[in-house]
Design a protein around this motif. Structure first.
Motif, PDB file in Angstrom:
ATOM      1  N   MET A 154      52.331   4.508  18.962  1.00 31.15           N
ATOM      2  CA  MET A 154      52.169   3.837  20.248  1.00 31.15           C
ATOM      3  C   MET A 154      50.743   3.979  20.764  1.00 31.15           C
ATOM      4  O   MET A 154      50.193   3.047  21.366  1.00 31.15           O
ATOM      5  N   ARG A 155      50.116   5.112  20.526  1.00 31.85           N
ATOM      6  CA  ARG A 155      48.716   5.262  20.943  1.00 31.85           C
ATOM      7  C   ARG A 155      47.832   4.262  20.206  1.00 31.85           C
ATOM      8  O   ARG A 155      46.866   3.732  20.762  1.00 31.85           O
ATOM      9  N   ASP A 156      48.171   3.980  18.947  1.00 33.17           N
ATOM     10  CA  ASP A 156      47.417   2.974  18.196  1.00 33.17           C
ATOM     11  C   ASP A 156      47.581   1.597  18.834  1.00 33.17           C
ATOM     12  O   ASP A 156      46.623   0.815  18.891  1.00 33.17           O
ATOM     13  N   VAL A 157      48.792   1.301  19.321  1.00 29.49           N
ATOM     14  CA  VAL A 157      49.029   0.026  20.011  1.00 29.49           C
ATOM     15  C   VAL A 157      48.173  -0.053  21.269  1.00 29.49           C
ATOM     16  O   VAL A 157      47.535  -1.072  21.548  1.00 29.49           O
ATOM     17  N   TYR A 158      48.135   1.046  22.044  1.00 31.02           N
ATOM     18  CA  TYR A 158      47.356   1.049  23.282  1.00 31.02           C
ATOM     19  C   TYR A 158      45.870   0.817  23.009  1.00 31.02           C
ATOM     20  O   TYR A 158      45.183   0.130  23.769  1.00 31.02           O
ATOM     21  N   LYS A 159      45.376   1.409  21.941  1.00 25.01           N
ATOM     22  CA  LYS A 159      43.955   1.251  21.613  1.00 25.01           C
ATOM     23  C   LYS A 159      43.620  -0.224  21.337  1.00 25.01           C
ATOM     24  O   LYS A 159      42.595  -0.724  21.789  1.00 25.01           O
ATOM     25  N   ILE A 160      44.492  -0.897  20.584  1.00 25.18           N
ATOM     26  CA  ILE A 160      44.230  -2.306  20.276  1.00 25.18           C
ATOM     27  C   ILE A 160      44.333  -3.146  21.540  1.00 25.18           C
ATOM     28  O   ILE A 160      43.547  -4.079  21.738  1.00 25.18           O
ATOM     29  N   ILE A 161      45.297  -2.821  22.411  1.00 27.81           N
ATOM     30  CA  ILE A 161      45.404  -3.536  23.689  1.00 27.81           C
ATOM     31  C   ILE A 161      44.090  -3.438  24.448  1.00 27.81           C
ATOM     32  O   ILE A 161      43.575  -4.424  24.990  1.00 27.81           O
ATOM     33  N   GLY A 162      43.536  -2.233  24.493  1.00 30.79           N
ATOM     34  CA  GLY A 162      42.269  -2.041  25.184  1.00 30.79           C
ATOM     35  C   GLY A 162      41.152  -2.880  24.595  1.00 30.79           C
ATOM     36  O   GLY A 162      40.295  -3.394  25.322  1.00 30.79           O
ATOM     37  N   GLN A 163      41.165  -3.040  23.287  1.00 38.21           N
ATOM     38  CA  GLN A 163      40.098  -3.783  22.617  1.00 38.21           C
ATOM     39  C   GLN A 163      40.227  -5.294  22.819  1.00 38.21           C
ATOM     40  O   GLN A 163      39.235  -5.974  23.062  1.00 38.21           O
ATOM     41  N   VAL A 164      41.453  -5.828  22.710  1.00 40.00           N
ATOM     42  CA  VAL A 164      41.609  -7.285  22.777  1.00 40.00           C
ATOM     43  C   VAL A 164      41.716  -7.804  24.198  1.00 40.00           C
ATOM     44  O   VAL A 164      41.541  -9.008  24.435  1.00 40.00           O
ATOM     45  N   SER A 165      41.990  -6.930  25.180  1.00 44.52           N
ATOM     46  CA  SER A 165      42.186  -7.399  26.548  1.00 44.52           C
ATOM     47  C   SER A 165      40.891  -7.840  27.212  1.00 44.52           C
ATOM     48  O   SER A 165      40.919  -8.510  28.246  1.00 44.52           O
ATOM     49  N   ILE A 166      39.746  -7.492  26.635  1.00 43.59           N
ATOM     50  CA  ILE A 166      38.470  -7.867  27.247  1.00 43.59           C
ATOM     51  C   ILE A 166      37.876  -9.122  26.619  1.00 43.59           C
ATOM     52  O   ILE A 166      36.721  -9.461  26.868  1.00 43.59           O
ATOM     53  N   ASN A 167      38.653  -9.802  25.775  1.00 39.62           N
ATOM     54  CA  ASN A 167      38.217 -11.089  25.239  1.00 39.62           C
ATOM     55  C   ASN A 167      39.466 -11.945  24.998  1.00 39.62           C
ATOM     56  O   ASN A 167      40.564 -11.534  25.350  1.00 39.62           O
ATOM     57  N   LYS A 168      39.295 -13.118  24.425  1.00 42.70           N
ATOM     58  CA  LYS A 168      40.432 -14.015  24.219  1.00 42.70           C
ATOM     59  C   LYS A 168      40.722 -14.239  22.739  1.00 42.70           C
ATOM     60  O   LYS A 168      41.134 -15.326  22.324  1.00 42.70           O
ATOM     61  N   VAL A 169      40.534 -13.199  21.949  1.00 44.00           N
ATOM     62  CA  VAL A 169      40.783 -13.307  20.526  1.00 44.00           C
ATOM     63  C   VAL A 169      42.269 -13.575  20.269  1.00 44.00           C
ATOM     64  O   VAL A 169      43.149 -13.032  20.942  1.00 44.00           O
ATOM     65  N   GLY A 192      43.097  -6.970  31.398  1.00 42.35           N
ATOM     66  CA  GLY A 192      41.742  -7.414  31.091  1.00 42.35           C
ATOM     67  C   GLY A 192      41.278  -8.636  31.850  1.00 42.35           C
ATOM     68  O   GLY A 192      41.642  -8.867  33.008  1.00 42.35           O
ATOM     69  N   ILE A 193      40.507  -9.461  31.182  1.00 39.11           N
ATOM     70  CA  ILE A 193      39.788 -10.552  31.836  1.00 39.11           C
ATOM     71  C   ILE A 193      40.690 -11.678  32.316  1.00 39.11           C
ATOM     72  O   ILE A 193      40.256 -12.532  33.090  1.00 39.11           O
ATOM     73  N   THR A 194      41.941 -11.707  31.890  1.00 40.72           N
ATOM     74  CA  THR A 194      42.851 -12.789  32.292  1.00 40.72           C
ATOM     75  C   THR A 194      43.774 -12.384  33.435  1.00 40.72           C
ATOM     76  O   THR A 194      44.609 -13.186  33.858  1.00 40.72           O
ATOM     77  N   LYS A 195      43.639 -11.183  33.952  1.00 44.76           N
ATOM     78  CA  LYS A 195      44.653 -10.622  34.854  1.00 44.76           C
ATOM     79  C   LYS A 195      44.839 -11.407  36.149  1.00 44.76           C
ATOM     80  O   LYS A 195      45.904 -11.352  36.761  1.00 44.76           O
ATOM     81  N   THR A 196      43.816 -12.139  36.596  1.00 42.23           N
ATOM     82  CA  THR A 196      43.934 -12.906  37.842  1.00 42.23           C
ATOM     83  C   THR A 196      44.401 -14.336  37.600  1.00 42.23           C
ATOM     84  O   THR A 196      44.473 -15.134  38.539  1.00 42.23           O
TER      85      THR A 196
END
Length: 455
Positions: A154-169, A192-196
Motif C-alpha cells: 500500500m505504501r508503494d501505491v501511495y508513492k505512485i499516487i503522489g507522483q502522478v497526481s501532479i500531472n495528467k499522465v 493534485g492539480i485537478t482537485k478543484t
C-alpha cells in the motif's frame, strides 16, 4: 588513499539513528554531516550544500516535511529521503508530492537505504524533479483516510499516487473487484492539480455501446431517435478535471477505436456533430481483468492497452495485506457508526482474529459490507460475533453454530429489514448501503412483505 564520494546530511533528533547512519555512510566513503533538528540542518545546508539529505519525519519545531520544503526552495536538485516510524497514506503522498525521492520506514533496512542513496546520487541529474505542491486549505480533505493501509504494497501505491497526481499522465489502475480502485483514482484527483475541477466516474460495463458513446462524447440534437437537444458528454463536462473509466476491459472493439483516437489526438466530436472539441481532462482507467491476456486473445486492442498503461498502479487484494485488516476494521467501525447513527464501538480479539484470517474474495468492499451488516444487526455497543456472517464458496455461512438455522433468504430478509429500520426507511439511502439499485430494493421489499409500520 580512499576515494571520497558525495556529501550526505543526516537530520534526526534521535542520536542513535544519526550515529548509526553516519557510521554506515562513512564506511562507504561518503562525507557525512549530522544535525539534530531542522534549524541546525538549514544552517548546514546553506553552508555546506550537501549532495543528499536523509531526514526524520517527526521532529520538534521543524518537521521533516517542512524541512523538505525549505530544501526545495534552496536547491530543488538535492535528493531528499524521508525516514519515519509513522507510515501512513497522507504523509507518504505529501512527502512524494513535495519532492521527496523516497519514504523509508523505521526500523531502517540497511541494504535498502544504502541502495536508495547510491541510486539517488548516481541518477541525480537524470531524476524526474517533482514540483513543489502547496498544501494550503488542507488539500487532503477529500482523500484523508479513504485509502487505509500501512503494508509495503500500500505504501508503494501511495508513492505512485503522489507522483502522478501532479500531472495528467495516463494511468491504468489494476486490481480485483473490491480492492479500492476508484478510491485510488479519487486520491489521485483530489491530491493534485485537478482537485478543484470535476471528478467524473464512468462505469463502462453498465451501459450499452451506443449509450456509453453518447455518455462519453455527448451528442447533437437529432443524432439519433430521442436526442431532442444537444448534450455535453463526460469528456466535455470534466473540463480540466478527471475522467475515471472503470471496467475499461468491457468497452466494445468499435468504441476502443474511438477511445484510442481521443487519447492520441486529445480531441473528439459529439455523436452526430462536426465540431472538434479539445480534451482537457486527465484520463484514469481501471480494470479487474488481465488486459494483457485479453490483448493476446484478441479481445482488447494492443495499441489502446499500451496507450492506457503509461503508468500502472496495482492495488493488492486484501488477502495479501492481512496486517491492514485490524486498521480497516477500526476505520469502518467509525465510518459506519457515523452513517447509521449507531454506537457499536467494541469488538473482541476473537472477532478481529476471525476477520483477519478470513479469505476476502470481495476484498475491502466485502469487509466493509460484512461490518455494516454486523453493526446493523447488533443491538448494543458490542459487535456481536453471531452477526458477523462470512461468505464461503459463494454462500453466506458463519463460523458460529446458531446461524445454521437460517436460509440465505432469511438472512437477506433480516438484513434488509434491519437496514431499512436503521435509516428510518430512507429507501435511497438503504439501497446505497446495501449495494443494490433502488428498483431492486423495492422488489425485495415487496417479495419479503416488509413494512415500516413496525419501525
Amino acid at each position: 588513499m580512499k576515494e571520497i564520494y558525495d556529501k550526505i546530511l543526516i537530520v534526526d533528533d534521535d542520536k542513535s539513528i544519526r550515529q548509526t547512519l553516519k557510521n554506515l555512510f562513512t564506511r562507504e566513503n561518503f562525507v557525512v554531516e549530522c544535525a539534530e533538528n531542522g534549524a541546525e540542518a538549514i544552517e548546514l545546508i546553506q553552508k555546506e550544500r550537501p549532495d543528499l539529505i536523509i531526514s526524520d519525519m517527526r521532529m520538534p519545531e521543524i518537521t521533516g516535511l517542512e524541512l523538505l520544503e525549505k530544501v526545495k526552495e534552496l536547491d530543488s536538485n538535492i535528493p531528499f529521503i524521508i525516514i519515519t516510524a509513522y507510515d501512513e497514506m497522507q504523509s507518504t503522498i505529501e512527502a512524494i508530492q513535495k519532492g521527496a525521492l523516497d519514504y523509508i520506514e523505521k526500523p531502517i533496512e540497511i541494504d535498502k537505504i544504502r541502495h536508495t542513496v547510491r541510486k539517488a546520487l548516481e541518477n541525480k541529474k537524470l531524476s524526474n524533479k517533482l514540483e513543489s505542491f502547496s498544501n494550503e486549505n488542507n488539500q487532503f480533505n477529500d482523500t484523508k483516510n479513504i485509502l487505509i493501509g500501512k503494508t509495503q504494497s500500500m505504501r508503494d501505491v501511495y508513492k505512485i499516487i503522489g507522483q502522478v497526481s501532479i500531472n495528467k499522465v495516463l494511468t491504468l489502475i489494476q486490481g480485483e473487484s473490491g480492492t479500492g480502485k476508484e478510491l485510488v483514482a479519487r486520491a489521485i484527483h483530489f491530491s493534485g492539480i485537478t482537485k478543484t475541477h470535476p471528478f467524473i466516474p464512468v462505469n463502462c460495463s453498465a451501459l450499452t455501446e451506443s449509450l456509453l458513446e453518447s455518455e462519453l462524447f455527448g451528442h447533437v440534437k437529432g443524432a439519433f431517435t430521442g436526442s431532442v437537444r444537444d448534450k455535453k458528454g463526460k469528456f466535455e463536462l470534466a473540463n480540466e478535471g478527471t475522467i475515471f473509466l472503470d471496467e475499461i476491459s468491457e468497452v466494445s472493439p468499435q468504441l476502443q477505436v474511438k477511445l484510442l483516437r481521443v487519447l492520441q489526438e486529445r480531441e473528439f466530436e459529439r455523436v452526430g456533430g462536426e465540431v472538434t472539441i479539445p480534451l482537457k481532462a486527465r484520463i484514469l482507467a481501471a480494470t479487474n481483468r488481465n488486459l494483457q491476456k485479453l490483448v493476446e486473445q484478441g479481445k482488447f486492442r494492443e495499441d489502446l492497452y499500451y496507450r492506457l498503461k503509461v503508468v500502472t498502479i496495482d492495488v493488492p487484494p486484501l488477502r495479501e495485506r492481512r496486517e491492514d485488516i485490524p486498521v480497516l476494521i477500526d476505520h469502518f467501525l467509525k465510518k459506519i457508526n457515523n452513517e447509521l447513527h449507531k454506537n457499536v464501538t467494541k469488538i473482541s480479539d476473537e472477532v478481529i482474529e476471525i476477520l483477519t484470517n478470513h479469505t476476502w474474495i470481495g476484498n475491502v468492499r466485502e469487509l466493509e459490507n460484512t461490518l455494516m451488516q454486523a453493526i446493523v444487526l447488533s443491538t448494543g455497543d458490542i459487535l456481536e460475533k453471531e452477526n458477523v456472517l462470512l461468505r464461503k464458496d459463494g454462500n453466506v455461512s458463519s463460523e458460529f453454530d446458531d446461524v445454521t438455522k437460517y436460509t440465505i433468504s432469511d438472512v437477506e430478509k433480516m438484513h434488509i429489514d434491519k437496514m431499512l429500520k436503521a435509516v428510518k426507511w430512507d429507501k435511497a439511502k438503504a439501497a446505497k448501503f446495501l449495494g443494490i439499485s433502488l428498483p431492486t430494493l423495492y422488489s425485495k421489499i415487496e417479495n419479503y412483505k416488509l413494512s415500516d409500520k413496525s419501525s
